[in-house]
Write an enzyme that holds these catalytic residues in place. Structure first.
Site, mmCIF file in Angstrom:
data_model
loop_
_atom_site.group_PDB
_atom_site.id
_atom_site.type_symbol
_atom_site.label_atom_id
_atom_site.label_comp_id
_atom_site.label_asym_id
_atom_site.label_seq_id
_atom_site.Cartn_x
_atom_site.Cartn_y
_atom_site.Cartn_z
ATOM 1 N N ASP A 61 62.204 37.290 16.859
ATOM 2 C CA ASP A 61 61.427 37.878 17.957
ATOM 3 C C ASP A 61 59.925 37.612 17.844
ATOM 4 O OD1 ASP A 61 61.015 39.419 15.729
ATOM 5 O OD2 ASP A 61 61.638 41.325 16.602
ATOM 6 N N HIS A 62 59.440 37.276 16.653
ATOM 7 C CA HIS A 62 57.996 37.099 16.462
ATOM 8 C C HIS A 62 57.556 35.660 16.749
ATOM 9 C CE1 HIS A 62 58.199 40.995 14.502
ATOM 10 N NE2 HIS A 62 56.903 40.976 14.237
ATOM 11 N N ASP A 116 59.613 45.195 8.462
ATOM 12 C CA ASP A 116 58.650 45.305 9.535
ATOM 13 C C ASP A 116 58.173 46.755 9.558
ATOM 14 O OD1 ASP A 116 57.803 43.650 12.227
ATOM 15 O OD2 ASP A 116 57.710 45.834 12.438
ATOM 16 N N ARG A 376 48.965 48.374 18.179
ATOM 17 C CA ARG A 376 47.830 48.014 17.313
ATOM 18 C C ARG A 376 46.760 47.287 18.109
ATOM 19 N NH1 ARG A 376 51.684 46.399 12.283
ATOM 20 N NH2 ARG A 376 51.801 48.533 11.537
ATOM 21 N N SER A 530 50.682 46.269 8.853
ATOM 22 C CA SER A 530 52.006 45.657 8.809
ATOM 23 C C SER A 530 52.614 45.643 7.411
ATOM 24 C CB SER A 530 51.927 44.228 9.341
ATOM 25 O OG SER A 530 51.706 43.332 8.275
ATOM 26 N N ARG A 532 53.816 42.819 6.163
ATOM 27 C CA ARG A 532 53.889 41.405 5.739
ATOM 28 C C ARG A 532 53.534 41.235 4.265
ATOM 29 N NH1 ARG A 532 49.022 40.121 9.899
ATOM 30 N NH2 ARG A 532 50.539 41.212 11.175
HETATM 31 C C1 MIC Z 1 53.021 43.555 13.140
HETATM 32 O O1 MIC Z 1 53.218 44.255 14.129
HETATM 33 O O2 MIC Z 1 51.925 43.492 12.553
HETATM 34 C C2 MIC Z 1 54.190 42.733 12.609
HETATM 35 C C3 MIC Z 1 53.889 41.325 12.912
HETATM 36 O O3 MIC Z 1 55.371 43.093 13.271
HETATM 37 C C4 MIC Z 1 54.313 43.014 11.103
HETATM 38 C C5 MIC Z 1 55.259 42.151 10.407
HETATM 39 C C6 MIC Z 1 54.738 40.772 10.125
HETATM 40 O O4 MIC Z 1 53.564 40.591 9.838
HETATM 41 O O5 MIC Z 1 55.564 39.854 10.186
HETATM 42 C C7 MIC Z 1 54.679 44.466 10.779
HETATM 43 O O6 MIC Z 1 54.388 45.348 11.540
HETATM 44 O O7 MIC Z 1 55.193 44.741 9.686
HETATM 45 FE FE1 SF4 Z 2 56.619 42.839 17.228
HETATM 46 FE FE2 SF4 Z 2 55.137 44.094 15.375
HETATM 47 FE FE3 SF4 Z 2 54.339 43.943 17.928
HETATM 48 FE FE4 SF4 Z 2 56.393 45.458 17.300
HETATM 49 S S1 SF4 Z 2 54.292 45.745 16.606
HETATM 50 S S2 SF4 Z 2 56.260 44.084 19.050
HETATM 51 S S3 SF4 Z 2 57.367 44.282 15.696
HETATM 52 S S4 SF4 Z 2 54.583 42.259 16.518
#
Ligand code: MIC
Ligand code: SF4
Length: 639
Positions: A61-62, A116, A376, A530, A532
């Site tokens: 999905d990313h 995640d 965010r 996140s 990550r």
């Molecule tokens: C995000 O919303 O920052 C992400 C991208 O979903 C991350 C995960 C990632 O960096 O792959 C998260 O929230 O953990």
């Molecule tokens: Fe995707 Fe992270 Fe955004 Fe949720 S917050 S939609 S998991 S990138």
């Protein structure tokens, strides 16, 4: 003794309790593609044949924008590896992991660990759902328990019900306003009270999803008749069980929210806790509106958006784009004609994926004002450093798209009434079941999928240069930025490490490599945001051996430990006195890890001893001694 809902689920899953930690059995796991490739490489390195969980799902999905071969190669690797190791695979286009998991896999009373940070979305359906780094998820897939620091359990009592045009997003924005992005650290938020019944499962999930922005371990709603109705509508009533706290359960803290008193809110740039009422922003020009993300892309959200847009046109100076959370949502919008209303109003329809939430397209123009239903709004995350990103509900966002400026949606007159249907459209054809026979499955790896980097054994003395001095609330987006250019490098640590701290200092990686062993000095809540693990792995690759911070965010602290970076808490006076470029010596590391004596930390230039502490649980110290979680697991699983 009367128990909280959290206590009940923890008790059912408790493998071990120490003074400071719970080790929990994990029933379900989820991964997404941006963290998943590492997680499955790590799972492979552990050396098991099949996952040991009840259900594990791999979502794509990313990284769905395919501007080169990298992402498509990653998708193919993930599909092969899922078939091989017993994992369900949700194909690109099927939707955002948290939305699809809620619809098709979530079950009350179960534990869910996801790579995640928004995994707590599952709390909307009564799961104990926790975000973690990929390596922790790999360990859970290998049947290892997951450790959490013993949390404080906070009761949030919801009273009355929401007024028209006010929505679940406003509930969590209000909590963020009160508690800030540090307010949830070490806490689980448990919702109760008469207001709970008035909220549907997707609305509850909006609230638990964005509990991640409080820094909370997770958030959870009871499982009641509303949960049953949702599960029935998804054809999954079999997994229902009623769950609630006992009467008289004791909590560490209690917060009351009168839903009827809330008004439309928005989080201002650049933090989800900079919350004001939309009234205060009224009239400010809006260049872009984006509706979607795992926080607000449910059918209910988009039916509301469609109803508001019906027969109207988006303001000519404002761009509106919409990314439905799942294929189920998109198909149902299409079936009942709502999609037509959205398209006719002038909205741009995006893929059912994270998309612009993680900087995959739709970057605003220079200095652009963007109103998003996401969770965010960290500086630069949109892809445009000068953009001003606001977070708000779908109701506020769509009102702004029509008006071209901030407007309190209550000014639009009577609110349309929307409700979720008694049955959803069920078609799981984009969820591929694991292969019955694992061994014949060939796992194909593109050239960008490189082996995991390894850290050598833990040193006993380290002399480190302070490579950066940072303030409070540094996010993982600051440490390891995402976006369409950098995300495709998630399976290649050498390549992605060139971008560590690049938004703060574009030459950071070069400096770090030239300086030799280094460390970071930071304020409070270092690593918020996140899950990550690249925000630990890539710095590890650049030779960073320790982070000295006033305090750490939970998931990032665990990721640092998993990759052998020392998370050292430094006192305020020494934080203030040290400058970028200073040299620090850390001595006695092995004795400190075995608990025999304290860590000794000195400033080399002044010779003074620094006020530092390294507080690790027994398990954390053990895995640090082994050189990180992977080595430790290898030993445990293979014996
Ligand atoms: C995000 O919303 O920052 C992400 C991208 O979903 C991350 C995960 C990632 O960096 O792959 C998260 O929230 O953990
Ligand atoms: Fe995707 Fe992270 Fe955004 Fe949720 S917050 S939609 S998991 S990138």
């Amino acid at each position: 003794m009367a128990k909280s809902l959290t206590d009940k689920i923890i008790e059912e899953h408790l493998v071990e309790a120490t003074d400071t930690e719970y080790a929990l059995r994990i029933d379900q796991t989820l991964t997404q593609d941006a963290t998943g490739t590492m997680a499955y490489l790590e799972f492979e390195a552990i050396g098991l044949d099949r996952v040991k969980t009840e259900v594990s799902v791999s979502y794509v999905d990313h990284n769905t924008l395919q501007t080169g071969f990298e992402n498509a190669d990653d998708h193919r690797f993930l599909q092969d590896v899922a078939a091989r190791y017993g994992v369900f695979f949700s194909r690109p286009g099927n939707g955002i992991c948290h939305q699809v998991h809620l619809e098709r896999f979530g079950a009350p009373g179960k534990t869910l660990l996801g790579s995640d940070s928004h995994t707590p979305t599952g709390g909307g359906i009564g799961m104990l759902a926790i975000g973690a780094g990929g390596l922790d998820v790999a360990a859970a897939m290998a049947g290892m328990p997951f450790n959490i620091p013993k949390p404080k359990v906070v009761s949030i009592v919801l009273k009355s019900s929401l007024q028209p045009w006010v929505s679940a997003k406003d509930v969590i924005l209000e909590i963020l306003r009160r508690l800030t992005v540090k307010g949830g650290v070490g806490r689980i938020f448990e919702y109760s009270g008469p207001g709970v019944r008035s909220l549907s499962v997707p609305e509850r999930a909006t609230i638990t999803n964005m509990g991640a922005e409080l820094g909370a371990t997770t958030s959870i709603f009871p499982s009641d008749e509303v949960t049953l109705a949702f599960l029935k509508a998804q054809g999954r009533e079999k997994v229902f069980r009623p769950l609630a706290a006992d009467k008289g359960a004791r909590y560490d803290e209690i917060i009351e929210i009168d839903l009827g008193q809330l008004e439309p809110l928005a989080a201002c740039p650049h933090s989800p806790d900079q919350v004001v009422s939309v009234r205060e922003l009224s009239g400010r020009k809006v260049d872009q509106v984006l509706i979607g993300s795992c926080t607000n892309s449910s059918l209910k959200d988009l039916l509301m958006v469609a109803a508001v847009l019906k027969g109207k046109k988006v303001h000519p100076d404002t761009s509106l784009a919409i990314a439905p959370g799942s294929r189920q949502v998109l198909e149902m919008l299409s079936d009942d004609g709502s999609l037509k209303d959205i398209i006719a109003a002038g909205a741009r329809i995006l893929e059912t994926a994270c998309g612009p939430c993680i900087g995959m397209g739709q970057a605003p123009g220079t200095g652009g004002v963007s109103v998003r239903t996401f969770n965010r709004n960290f500086h630069g995350r949109s892809g445009t450093a000068s953009a001003e990103v606001y977070l708000a509900s779908p109701e506020v966002a769509v009102a702004c798209a029509l008006k071209g400026s901030f407007i309190d949606p209550r000014e639009l007159g009577a609110s349309p009434r929307v409700s979720i249907p008694d049955s959803f459209l069920i078609d799981d054809s984009m969820i591929i079941k694991p292969a019955a026979e694992p061994h014949p499955v060939e796992v194909r790896r593109g050239p960008n999928i490189l082996p995991l980097p390894k850290r050598g054994p833990m040193e006993d003395t380290l002399t480190l240069t302070v490579l950066l001095k940072l303030s409070d609330n540094i996010t993982t987006d600051d440490i390891m930025p995402a976006g369409s250019k950098i995300l495709p490098l998630r399976s290649n640590i050498e390549a992605i490490s060139r971008y560590v701290f690049s938004g703060i200092d574009p030459d950071f990686s070069e400096h770090a490599k030239a300086a030799g062993p280094g460390c970071i000095l930071a304020g409070e809540n270092y690593g918020q945001g996140s899950s990550r693990e690249h925000a630990a792995l890539a710095p590890m690759h650049l030779g960073i051996k320790a982070v000295f911070a006033r305090s750490f965010a939970r998931i990032h602290r665990s990721n640092l430990i998993n990759f052998g970076i020392l998370p050292i808490v430094i006192d305020n006076a020494d934080y203030s006195s040290l400058a970028q470029g200073a040299t620090i010596t850390v001595k006695n590391i092995h004795k400190a890890l075995s608990g025999a004596s304290a860590l000794e930390v000195f400033s080399v230039s002044t010779g003074t001893k620094l006020g530092c502490s390294l507080t690790l649980s027994g398990r954390e110290s053990e895995l640090m001694r082994e050189g990180g979680l992977l080595n430790y697991l290898h030993k445990k699983v293979r014996g």
